[in-house]
Design a protein around this motif. Structure first.
Motif, PDB file in Angstrom:
ATOM      1  N   THR A   1      -3.498   5.241   6.503  1.00  0.00           N
ATOM      2  CA  THR A   1      -3.922   6.849   6.564  1.00  0.00           C
ATOM      3  C   THR A   1      -2.503   7.545   5.622  1.00  0.00           C
ATOM      4  O   THR A   1      -3.170   8.336   5.054  1.00  0.00           O
ATOM      5  N   ILE A   2      -1.536   7.103   5.828  1.00  0.00           N
ATOM      6  CA  ILE A   2      -0.508   7.806   5.116  1.00  0.00           C
ATOM      7  C   ILE A   2      -0.725   7.584   3.420  1.00  0.00           C
ATOM      8  O   ILE A   2      -0.649   8.574   2.693  1.00  0.00           O
ATOM      9  N   ALA A   3      -0.576   6.385   3.088  1.00  0.00           N
ATOM     10  CA  ALA A   3      -1.183   6.098   1.718  1.00  0.00           C
ATOM     11  C   ALA A   3      -2.152   6.798   1.317  1.00  0.00           C
ATOM     12  O   ALA A   3      -1.996   7.552  -0.045  1.00  0.00           O
ATOM     13  N   ALA A   4      -3.111   7.014   1.788  1.00  0.00           N
ATOM     14  CA  ALA A   4      -4.433   7.715   1.273  1.00  0.00           C
ATOM     15  C   ALA A   4      -4.091   9.215   1.185  1.00  0.00           C
ATOM     16  O   ALA A   4      -4.465   9.742   0.163  1.00  0.00           O
ATOM     17  N   ALA A   5      -3.340   9.518   2.229  1.00  0.00           N
ATOM     18  CA  ALA A   5      -3.174  11.007   2.325  1.00  0.00           C
ATOM     19  C   ALA A   5      -2.162  11.691   1.381  1.00  0.00           C
ATOM     20  O   ALA A   5      -2.329  12.551   0.790  1.00  0.00           O
ATOM     21  N   LEU A   6      -1.473  10.820   0.924  1.00  0.00           N
ATOM     22  CA  LEU A   6      -0.257  11.095   0.083  1.00  0.00           C
ATOM     23  C   LEU A   6      -0.542  10.700  -1.278  1.00  0.00           C
ATOM     24  O   LEU A   6       0.581  10.913  -2.266  1.00  0.00           O
ATOM     25  N   GLY A   7      -1.857  10.501  -1.793  1.00  0.00           N
ATOM     26  CA  GLY A   7      -2.016  10.044  -3.247  1.00  0.00           C
ATOM     27  C   GLY A   7      -1.940   8.803  -3.577  1.00  0.00           C
ATOM     28  O   GLY A   7      -1.692   8.386  -4.815  1.00  0.00           O
ATOM     29  N   GLY A   8      -1.583   7.677  -2.762  1.00  0.00           N
ATOM     30  CA  GLY A   8      -1.506   6.237  -3.078  1.00  0.00           C
ATOM     31  C   GLY A   8      -2.916   5.615  -2.984  1.00  0.00           C
ATOM     32  O   GLY A   8      -3.977   6.583  -2.895  1.00  0.00           O
ATOM     33  N   GLU A   9      -2.802   4.559  -3.230  1.00  0.00           N
ATOM     34  CA  GLU A   9      -4.193   3.595  -3.448  1.00  0.00           C
ATOM     35  C   GLU A   9      -4.248   2.848  -2.036  1.00  0.00           C
ATOM     36  O   GLU A   9      -3.395   1.960  -1.833  1.00  0.00           O
TER      37      GLU A   9
ATOM     38  N   ASP B   1       6.550  21.200  -2.298  1.00  0.00           N
ATOM     39  CA  ASP B   1       5.296  20.896  -2.446  1.00  0.00           C
ATOM     40  C   ASP B   1       4.735  19.985  -1.764  1.00  0.00           C
ATOM     41  O   ASP B   1       3.776  19.316  -2.351  1.00  0.00           O
ATOM     42  N   ILE B   2       4.782  19.886  -0.469  1.00  0.00           N
ATOM     43  CA  ILE B   2       4.156  18.948   0.292  1.00  0.00           C
ATOM     44  C   ILE B   2       2.790  19.532   0.904  1.00  0.00           C
ATOM     45  O   ILE B   2       2.720  20.573   1.436  1.00  0.00           O
ATOM     46  N   GLY B   3       1.835  18.649   0.558  1.00  0.00           N
ATOM     47  CA  GLY B   3       0.403  19.156   1.042  1.00  0.00           C
ATOM     48  C   GLY B   3      -0.194  18.546   2.154  1.00  0.00           C
ATOM     49  O   GLY B   3      -1.357  18.866   2.541  1.00  0.00           O
ATOM     50  N   ALA B   4       0.477  17.503   2.841  1.00  0.00           N
ATOM     51  CA  ALA B   4      -0.268  16.870   4.117  1.00  0.00           C
ATOM     52  C   ALA B   4       0.913  16.681   4.938  1.00  0.00           C
ATOM     53  O   ALA B   4       1.690  16.186   4.784  1.00  0.00           O
TER      54      ALA B   4
ATOM     55  N   VAL C   1       0.783  -1.154   0.028  1.00  0.00           N
ATOM     56  CA  VAL C   1       0.017   0.042   0.024  1.00  0.00           C
ATOM     57  C   VAL C   1       0.878   1.350  -0.029  1.00  0.00           C
ATOM     58  O   VAL C   1       0.641   2.342  -0.603  1.00  0.00           O
ATOM     59  N   LEU C   2       1.995   1.285   0.737  1.00  0.00           N
ATOM     60  CA  LEU C   2       2.900   2.350   0.686  1.00  0.00           C
ATOM     61  C   LEU C   2       3.543   2.591  -0.438  1.00  0.00           C
ATOM     62  O   LEU C   2       4.090   3.784  -0.879  1.00  0.00           O
ATOM     63  N   SER C   3       3.785   1.349  -1.329  1.00  0.00           N
ATOM     64  CA  SER C   3       4.685   1.746  -2.556  1.00  0.00           C
ATOM     65  C   SER C   3       3.579   2.401  -3.511  1.00  0.00           C
ATOM     66  O   SER C   3       4.044   2.670  -4.767  1.00  0.00           O
ATOM     67  N   SER C   4       2.204   2.498  -3.281  1.00  0.00           N
ATOM     68  CA  SER C   4       1.547   2.874  -4.206  1.00  0.00           C
ATOM     69  C   SER C   4       1.449   4.530  -4.371  1.00  0.00           C
ATOM     70  O   SER C   4       1.001   5.034  -5.167  1.00  0.00           O
ATOM     71  N   VAL C   5       2.112   5.046  -3.175  1.00  0.00           N
ATOM     72  CA  VAL C   5       2.446   6.440  -3.167  1.00  0.00           C
ATOM     73  C   VAL C   5       3.517   6.969  -4.275  1.00  0.00           C
ATOM     74  O   VAL C   5       4.435   6.339  -4.349  1.00  0.00           O
ATOM     75  N   PRO C   6       3.126   8.122  -4.939  1.00  0.00           N
ATOM     76  CA  PRO C   6       4.304   8.311  -6.100  1.00  0.00           C
ATOM     77  C   PRO C   6       5.372   8.680  -5.244  1.00  0.00           C
ATOM     78  O   PRO C   6       5.330   9.402  -4.036  1.00  0.00           O
ATOM     79  N   VAL C   7       6.583   8.517  -5.830  1.00  0.00           N
ATOM     80  CA  VAL C   7       7.970   8.546  -5.340  1.00  0.00           C
ATOM     81  C   VAL C   7       8.005   9.913  -4.827  1.00  0.00           C
ATOM     82  O   VAL C   7       8.654  10.128  -3.612  1.00  0.00           O
ATOM     83  N   GLU C   8       7.820  10.850  -5.596  1.00  0.00           N
ATOM     84  CA  GLU C   8       7.980  12.386  -5.160  1.00  0.00           C
ATOM     85  C   GLU C   8       7.239  12.569  -4.004  1.00  0.00           C
ATOM     86  O   GLU C   8       7.491  13.714  -3.283  1.00  0.00           O
ATOM     87  N   SER C   9       5.893  12.078  -3.561  1.00  0.00           N
ATOM     88  CA  SER C   9       5.263  12.332  -2.474  1.00  0.00           C
ATOM     89  C   SER C   9       5.528  11.592  -1.272  1.00  0.00           C
ATOM     90  O   SER C   9       5.021  11.700  -0.171  1.00  0.00           O
TER      91      SER C   9
END
Length: 316
Positions: free
Chosen positions: A297-305, A237-240, A180-188
């Motif tokens: 929570t982390i994955a969802a907030a940072l643009g992951g699935e 450009d960190i949004g969360a 789940v955490l690897s689904s977050v874009p690398v830059e995020s």
């Protein structure tokens, strides 16, 4: 509160501690400092143990001091389990003193030093937050198993079987969190929270981890530190950012206000469990639920699935 060995001995007489330890009781009486350690002891011991956690939901172990009730419980116990690595900083002297007379085990301190992260707050010490990496925590679980078997060898086989089953669940947790955490874009992949509790998390999953405070919540974040982090939020450009259940959100909200003043919008991505688990009887009140909740929570907030209910959705 600090007691001398003489005072401890006197208290032991007051509470009539039997000389036979576990052999004198049907169930092993265990006191654990943190909820994470207590949860593992319950999984390993099952019906063979009674486990009490000194620190409940929302309690900060860095600042916690033992109460008289805690002292009585630990003196009565067959086994006291603590994390060590200076997590329980205000209790360390007491626990080391108590360990001169009875089984008191710092379960994280047997992990090889090459797997530990150095502490920036305390020279010569290590980051104590091993539970943020399920694979590292599995090593601690085996140390808990061994401590229990040492005190109650007649139940060693049962403890070993239960620990093996629990470690298998931790392996499932590690696989889920990695996915789940690897689904977050690398830059995020930037985790900014109240204090440096997530360094082992960062190492395990490839995230940049930034704490407003240091490893200990006793350290304070000044205006300069807040200003530096505002510049970082804008530049990357960190949004969360994230709050923690056992740490005041004052610094996090100051950071959000500072970013807003700089024309950069930042939201709270969610509440993370850092030094304590959730409420007893809830999924988040278990170690597995705590880490699952954090990763989801982390994955969802940072643009992951991420599944809405985390790993639970995959099991149902």
């Amino acid at each position: 509160m600090t007691l001398s060995r003489r005072a401890l001995a006197a208290l032991a007489l007051i509470v009539c501690l039997p000389a036979g330890w576990a052999a004198a009781q049907d169930r092993l009486d265990i006191v654990a400092t943190t909820g994470m350690i207590a949860d593992a002891a319950r999984e390993i011991g099952g019906d063979l143990v009674d486990v009490r956690s000194l620190m409940g939901p929302g309690v900060d172990p860095h600042a916690y001091r033992q109460t008289r009730t805690d002292i009585t419980a630990m003196v009565r116990a067959d086994l006291v389990l603590w994390n060590g690595l200076y997590l329980e900083a205000q209790m360390e002297e007491f626990l080391l003193d108590l360990g001169q007379d009875r089984p008191v085990v710092a379960v994280a301190e047997a992990v090889p030093e090459n797997l530990l992260i150095g502490s920036e707050d305390y020279e010569g010490r290590f980051d104590p937050h091993l539970w943020m990496n399920p694979n590292l925590w599995a090593r601690v679980v085996l140390n808990i198993r061994d401590a229990m078997a040492e005190v109650s060898p007649e139940h060693a086989a049962a403890f070993s079987a239960n620990a093996e089953a629990y470690v298998s669940e931790l392996n499932d947790l590690a696989r889920y969190t990695t996915e789940v955490l690897s689904s977050v874009p690398v830059e995020s992949r930037v985790l900014l929270s109240a204090h440096d509790a997530f360094n082992y998390f960062g190492n395990a999953y490839g995230y940049d981890v930034i704490g407003i405070q240091g490893i200990s919540t006793e350290s304070e974040a000044g205006l300069q530190r807040i200003g530096e982090l505002v510049d970082l939020l804008v530049a990357r450009d960190i949004g969360a950012v994230f709050v923690e259940t056992s740490v005041s959100d004052r610094n996090v909200r100051a950071l959000i206000e500072g970013a807003a003043a700089a024309g950069h919008e930042v939201v709270i991505g969610g509440e993370l469990y850092s030094d304590a688990m959730g409420e007893p009887g809830t999924y988040e009140g278990t170690y597995i639920g705590m880490i699952d909740s954090n990763a989801t929570t982390i994955a969802a907030a940072l643009g992951g699935e991420a599944p809405a209910r985390g790993m639970q959705d995959l099991l149902n």
